[in-house]
Design an enzyme around this catalytic site. Structure first.
Site, short mmCIF file in Angstrom:
data_model
loop_
_atom_site.label_atom_id
_atom_site.label_comp_id
_atom_site.label_asym_id
_atom_site.label_seq_id
_atom_site.Cartn_x
_atom_site.Cartn_y
_atom_site.Cartn_z
N PRO A 52 1.11 -1.11 -0.12
CA PRO A 52 -0.02 0.02 0.06
C PRO A 52 0.98 1.25 0.04
O PRO A 52 2.06 1.17 0.64
CB PRO A 52 -0.96 -0.09 1.36
N GLY B 184 3.67 8.60 0.67
CA GLY B 184 4.96 8.48 0.18
C GLY B 184 5.95 9.18 1.24
O GLY B 184 7.04 9.29 0.80
N ASP C 153 3.40 16.91 10.98
CA ASP C 153 4.34 17.95 10.49
C ASP C 153 4.40 17.48 8.72
O ASP C 153 4.67 18.32 7.82
CB ASP C 153 5.83 17.77 10.77
N SER C 154 4.03 16.35 8.40
CA SER C 154 3.87 15.88 6.85
C SER C 154 2.60 16.14 6.45
O SER C 154 2.51 15.83 5.21
CB SER C 154 4.19 14.36 6.75
N PHE D 106 1.45 16.05 2.62
CA PHE D 106 1.48 15.05 1.78
C PHE D 106 1.23 13.70 2.32
O PHE D 106 0.69 12.82 1.55
CB PHE D 106 3.07 14.95 1.13
N GLY E 130 0.90 -1.59 6.91
CA GLY E 130 0.97 -2.26 5.80
C GLY E 130 0.91 -3.70 5.29
O GLY E 130 1.16 -4.25 4.42
N TYR F 50 12.56 15.04 19.22
CA TYR F 50 12.99 15.04 17.97
C TYR F 50 14.47 15.27 18.00
O TYR F 50 14.83 16.40 18.53
CB TYR F 50 12.07 15.94 17.23
#
Lengths: 630, 634
Positions: free
Chosen positions: A206, A210, A275-276, A279, A341, A550
């Site tokens: 899957p 990305g 934060d992503s 996308f 996945g 982080y």
């Protein structure tokens, strides 16, 4: 403190308008607040949103094939050596960042004269021809579900954004990639694809947004079957919104920014902002146990999910109701969340939604040192009064943030900045090489936000913290969205880097930060890195019993024959250090293949056995063969 | 690794400048040491309150309160009082005072104090990087004052030093030492949880905050025999703990080897070992020691070894994750892997000290004279050895010890005979030279008015003093010597037989010498390597053969261990013959001593060294360890 309150008011007014507009656009049948949409493949076009803005099937039309984000957006050093951020998408876009060059050269010992450019285009000869399972392809084509075995499409889905993945792409090197890409349009399409995959024994991987940083999307090189990348990006509709229960039923391929945009049109939000989020997709969040910046108000993905539908080789798994909590044995959602996945494809999710906040306010606090900052965050967590987001950057990151200040428009602003700096360092006696800054984001109704803000600043004052303005706060959050673009800039000039995260009990926070940063520096030295690395951290989330930390780490690799290998060794050592200091294997990035080797010690032998037996039942033929996690 | 290849730094005499410039100026000069980069500035009294407020202490106080029923406030007060008694209060002014007075004293006592400056530089660097632990060898009361003196001289951060409580007996001196950085620990506090918590937390707090380098003696006490002592693990456990628990990134441990050409306490130690009561430390006693000031004690060599990173020591040996599941402030017994890690490290560090101990020619001369003495005595001769022959022997031994990697300071530019005679001169209390013949100063006086037992003891004082110099070189020879003895005692030349015999002897003597636990095979290989390299042994497929020229070496080596062998034998004999009933620990030494004296007076024992209580204690400990003797409670 609210320096531009008129623009705030304007913004709130606009938001209200949008909320009202959202209500107005509701269907005529006003008794029902539930909005329904059916599978596009079945011909119906009833969608919640009026205007659609999806990620195209050919991602390369708008996104970089060998770097982060949009093709039109990147950092570069112009002819004068000044840093520029191109495009129009971000607050920083089109601006000159005068201090970046100095910081960059000073921090890494790099030079804007020494370029290490990427290969401009992908040569399709670098890509192995696909291994196609003809019978599968034929049956797939007969279903009408779009698919492709174009080299570019395949390469795009064979990687995430780990350093080694992007580095290889920049060098034009391509390893094992999927053989076909399919784009299901709805849940039923996925059911068909999984059935066919089982029938013809092909491997399914899957693919959502990305944005993986755990090697989760890498095709196992030992996989000999035809690998099919199942791209969920076209399953991106909000199927209904239930205003009585404040939930929305959404297709799992939708990406974060789109989900928020569409919900905002109806006056709602999920508040889930990793934060992503530009996308990354909803299905990806579920599959990796994602965490959002504003989890203090809205919760992490496990708190937000009410119902999940996942297609597995054994069939579809879902709960029979949409209840807020159940005592029905182990929660089956917890087999799905974090399954990465390996068990199936998440197709639809019912998520909690909230009315959009009336008011948002950024803020920042400067502390004399990191220790005081952590003590303050701990106290805030203890009093359970954390704002929507509270993050503490260490000194190096504070300086980094400063280097990203865009060119100031007036002498007055720069004068004010100078004055502020003078006040903090000279008058208050903060050591500029030790001070650190916490960035804050408050959200809610205006009065409560202001009250909350005061409470937090009062606590901060007890730890020597000084309020340092909204601007610093906002810039801190901007940094999270542009940091990935910055890595590409670094890679243009022999600098490679990565970020990684962990969660850790409160009493360990300072120790883990110190030790992991020091370990990175020591390992770089031991591995022959010629220049001192950037090794920095921040505390990005607070919990009752601990925090999320982080780490950012980057170095100039000139003089190294195999920089990626060195990089990987250092990251490996850093992870060992994290574990030795009581940190977790991952807070929200997931395990993928990158961190698999530590799973056993993380969850015990029996734990591994449990996960494996679930896998064996759900997917005995290893159709979902990405080999993540276990 | 070939011991010959050991690289060592050069020395610099720090007294030279003292002799050429003002001591006062030196004592008052600007002192600005480099500090640990992560130092949290704090005062001695702040340290105390940090300790009292620590989670560790809170936990233990509550625990003690629950167990004893005492109010926590009372226990807190008790804790505060203990800490008062323990804590140092390092003051630069006191250090300056010592810098001045010690300069004066050192210049009269010693010819030179030689320090490896490269080592100091490495130390400076280490102090900046990580918290530092200084581990000097311990041969004299002087050691820790000397250490602080040197560090002051080189502008290095002054250490805080763990000292035994016995110093506190001397009121004034005790306080002076406290102000120069000493903190005081009770000698034994077995099950006292509160004391242990305070003590360990106090040391850790100083270490973690980079307050000062922490200095202590791994051997626990001064070695009366000049042999290194089996390391004590308590403090080492404490200083490694912050690293193991992740509270600091690393700790640097720096072994320091202090070698005295003549130990101030030379005869004092011999007397103590012989059971002649030791004067209690007292201020007035110290002043009486002023007569010492008129004597020549030669030179001191202080070698600051390579800093050892605890992190790299622990690499692959300790799983630090074991602290993840219990809050770190709850005291726990160290796990098995940690216990053995600390023990192994301790041995490694003591060996690192040994390796960098400077040996003076006298050490070799004393070894030779002792062997001669016993051979002549057995042969009934009392003539001594000709200076020329002694020199020739010494040169032979010099070359041998160098091949074994000894850190020997033999001035090669001076003719050997002069080297030997000047060592004899410095130790004139222990040797007698007449008509070019040299012998130990033990021959009976013409007027035998003294009782034979007293006579015996005074001879033993000389012999034990001499033996203590020989002991300085033992670490160089012990492995080949064990092999020599093994070949001698093995029933055949078969390699396996020799190894078995080596292994038995090594095991037997592992309370006596520093032999790393579990390193039998390495030690055997090292010994074989050295003896083969020097042409004393040859190995065939199955057998071990002594070469023509090897006999001399092997004879010397095995003779070196003879006194120890005889000591262990006599203790066994005593236990078999005399100790028919159970014996208390307290009774053991006087009883065995009486037994040995009897045998010696009857001329049935060769080595007076066996009178050494150190040897007797070690042999009992070995027998206990090997299960030949049992300890019963109550």
């Amino acid at each position: 403190m609210a320096s531009n309150s008129s623009s705030d008011r304007q913004r709130i007014a606009q938001q209200r308008l949008r909320i009202i507009a959202g209500h107005l656009r509701a269907p005529v049948d006003s008794d029902s607040t539930i909005l329904a949409a059916e599978c596009k493949a079945q011909g119906s076009k009833t969608d919640v949103s009026s205007e659609r803005k999806t990620v195209p099937r050919r991602r390369q039309e708008i996104l970089k094939w060998n770097g982060w984000g949009y093709s039109d957006t990147r950092f570069l050093f112009n002819k004068k050596g000044q840093a520029e951020f191109t495009g129009k998408r971000y607050r920083l876009s089109g601006m000159i960042i005068p201090a970046l060059q100095n910081w960059f050269e000073g921090t890494f010992g790099a030079s804007v004269q020494h370029k290490s450019p990427a290969m401009p285009i992908l040569t399709s000869s670098a890509v192995q021809p696909p291994t196609l399972n003809e019978a599968f392809v034929d049956e797939l084509k007969s279903t009408g579900i779009p698919c492709s075995h174009d080299a570019e499409d395949r390469v795009f889905r064979g990687h995430g954004h780990c350093l080694h993945e992007v580095f290889a792409l920049r060098e034009g090197k391509v390893g094992r990639v999927p053989d076909i890409v399919v784009w299901p349009n709805c849940h039923n399409d996925v059911v068909k694809i999984v059935e066919l995959a089982c029938k013809h024994n092909v491997c399914l991987i899957p693919y959502g947004g990305g944005t993986s940083v755990s090697s989760a999307l890498e095709c196992p090189p030992e996989e000999t079957r035809c690998i099919v990348s199942l791209d969920t990006s076209q399953m991106n509709r909000i199927l209904w919104i239930d205003e009585k229960n404040l939930t929305a039923h959404v297709e799992a391929g939708i990406v974060g920014q789109e989900l928020e945009r569409l919900l905002n049109e109806s006056g709602y939000c999920t508040g889930h902002e990793p934060d992503s989020m530009e996308f990354s997709s909803l299905g990806g969040w579920v599959a990796t146990r994602a965490s959002g910046m504003k989890k203090n108000i809205y919760g992490n993905i496990e708190d937000l999910v009410v119902h999940v539908k996942m297609v597995t080789p054994q069939g579809v798994i879902e709960k029979g109701c949409q209840c807020p909590r159940m005592s029905t044995g182990p929660d089956i959602h917890h087999f799905i969340m974090g399954s990465e996945g390996t068990l199936g494809v998440v197709t639809e999710v019912t998520m909690k939604i909230r009315p959009m906040p009336e008011y948002q306010k950024y803020g920042s606090v400067v502390f004399p040192n990191f220790e005081q900052g952590v003590a303050c965050l701990r106290e805030v967590a203890k009093q359970r009064c954390a704002p929507a987001s509270i993050r503490l950057m260490d000194n190096e990151q504070f300086k980094f943030g400063h280097a990203l200040k865009p060119q100031v428009s007036s002498i007055f602003t720069s004068f004010l900045d100078g004055l502020k700096k003078f006040y903090i360092t000279k008058f208050k006696g903060f050591d500029p090489d030790r001070l650190c800054v916490a960035t804050l984001l408050f959200e809610g109704d205006r009065e409560k936000v202001l009250q909350h803000e005061k409470q937090v600043y009062d606590i901060a004052a007890k730890f020597g913290g000084l309020a340092a303005g909204e601007d610093n706060g906002q810039r801190g959050y901007m940094l999270t969205f542009v940091i990935a673009y910055l890595r590409d800039l670094g890679m243009d000039y022999y600098v490679i880097g990565e970020s990684f995260e962990t969660s850790v009990p409160w009493d360990r926070v300072l120790d883990i930060c110190r030790n992991v940063k020091a370990r990175i520096i020591q390992e770089c030295k031991d591995k022959g890195v010629q220049f001192s690395p950037l090794s920095t951290c921040r505390v990005t989330q607070t919990y009752d019993a601990g925090a999320c930390v982080y780490f950012y780490f980057a170095f100039n690799y000139r003089g190294l024959s195999d920089p990626v290998h060195v990089y990987e060794q250092v990251e490996h050592a850093a992870r060992e250090e994290i574990l030795a200091n009581g940190g977790s294997l991952s807070h929200h990035h997931g395990v993928g293949k990158l961190r698999k080797e530590w799973m056993r010690e993380t969850i015990s032998d029996v734990g591994m056995g449990m996960l494996k037996s679930v896998k064996n039942y759900v997917d005995p033929k290893n159709i979902f063969g990405n080999r993540n996690l276990i | 690794i070939d011991p010959m290849l050991k690289k060592r730094d050069d020395f610099e005499d720090i007294l030279e400048e003292r002799r050429n410039s003002s001591d006062l100026k030196y004592a008052l000069r600007c002192y600005t040491p480099v500090l640990y980069k992560g130092v949290t500035p704090c005062t001695s009294s702040m340290l105390k309150s940090m300790v009292l407020q620590s989670d560790q202490l809170h936990y233990v106080i509550n625990q003690v309160s629950k167990e004893t029923g005492k109010a926590t406030d009372d226990i807190k007060e008790e804790a505060s009082a203990i800490l008062e008694e323990m804590a140092q209060c390092l003051q630069l002014s006191t250090v300056r005072f010592f810098a001045f007075t010690l300069s004066k004293a050192f210049k009269t006592l010693f010819r030179s104090i030689c320090v490896n400056e490269d080592g100091i530089q490495r130390l400076q660097q280490a102090i900046q990087e990580h918290p530092v632990v200084l581990l000097p060898s311990h041969r004299s009361y002087m050691d820790f004052l000397l250490m602080s003196y040197i560090l002051y001289t080189y502008d290095v951060a002054l250490p805080v030093i763990a000292a035994g409580m016995d110093f506190m007996g001397m009121k004034f001196v005790g306080e002076m030492l406290r102000m120069s950085g000493a903190f005081f620990i009770r000698r034994s506090f077995g099950g006292d949880k509160l004391y242990w918590a305070l003590f360990s937390e106090y040391v850790k707090t100083m270490l973690k905050n980079g307050f000062a380098p922490v200095e202590f003696f791994l051997e626990g006490t001064r070695s009366r025999t000049s042999k290194s002592l089996t390391p004590k693990l308590g403090l080492l456990n404490i200083v490694m703990d912050p690293f193991l628990k992740g509270e600091v990134f690393d700790v640097n441990v720096v072994p320091v080897s202090i070698s005295y050409e003549r130990v101030l306490e030379e005869t004092l130690y011999a007397r103590e070992l012989l059971g002649i009561p030791k004067p209690k430390e007292s201020t007035s006693g110290l002043f009486k020691a002023r007569k010492i000031l008129s004597e020549d004690y030669g030179s001191i060599h202080v070698y600051f070894g390579q800093p050892v990173s605890v992190r790299s020591l622990a690499q692959g040996k300790v799983n630090r994750c074991q602290f993840n599941l219990v809050p770190r402030h709850i005291p726990r017994r160290p796990s098995e892997d940690i216990a053995s890690f600390v023990n192994d490290s301790a041995y490694r560090l003591v060996r690192a000290q040994e390796e960098n101990m400077v040996l003076k020619p006298w050490v070799l001369v004393a070894s030779l004279l002792l062997q001669y003495h016993h051979q002549n005595q057995a042969a009934g001769q009392k003539r001594g050895i000709a200076l020329g022959e002694l020199t020739a022997q010494a040169v032979w031994l010099r070359d041998l010890s160098r091949q074994y990697g000894a850190f020997l300071h033999w001035p090669d530019h001076i003719p050997p005979s002069e080297v030997v005679s000047s060592s004899l001169t410095l130790h004139r209390g222990l040797v007698r030279i007449c008509e070019d013949k040299v012998q130990l100063a033990v021959e009976q006086g013409p007027h035998s008015s003294v009782a034979p037992e007293e006579e015996l003891l005074s001879q033993a004082v000389i012999l034990l003093s001499c033996a203590s110099y020989r002991n300085q070189a033992l670490h160089v020879f012990v492995r080949p010597a064990l092999l020599a003895l093994a070949i001698h005692t093995a029933s055949s030349n078969q390699k396996q037989e020799v190894f078995n015999s080596f292994s038995f002897l090594r095991n037997m003597f592992s309370n006596e010498f520093i032999l790393c636990p579990g390193a039998t095979v390495q030690d055997f290989e090292e010994a074989c390597y050295l003896l083969v390299k020097t042409g004393a042994l040859q190995f065939t497929q199955q057998e071990v053969l002594v070469t023509e020229r090897g006999h001399r070496t092997l004879a010397f080596l095995s003779t070196m261990l003879d006194p120890f062998l005889q000591g262990y034998q006599v203790v066994c004999r005593f236990l078999c013959e005399e100790a028919t009933e159970t014996l208390t620990e307290k009774q053991f030494i006087p009883a065995v001593r009486k037994f040995i004296k009897k045998l010696l007076l009857a001329g049935r024992l060769r080595y007076m060294e066996v009178l050494s209580s150190d040897l007797q204690k070690n042999s009992l400990a070995a027998l206990l360890r090997l299960g030949a003797v049992r300890k019963m409670k109550g």
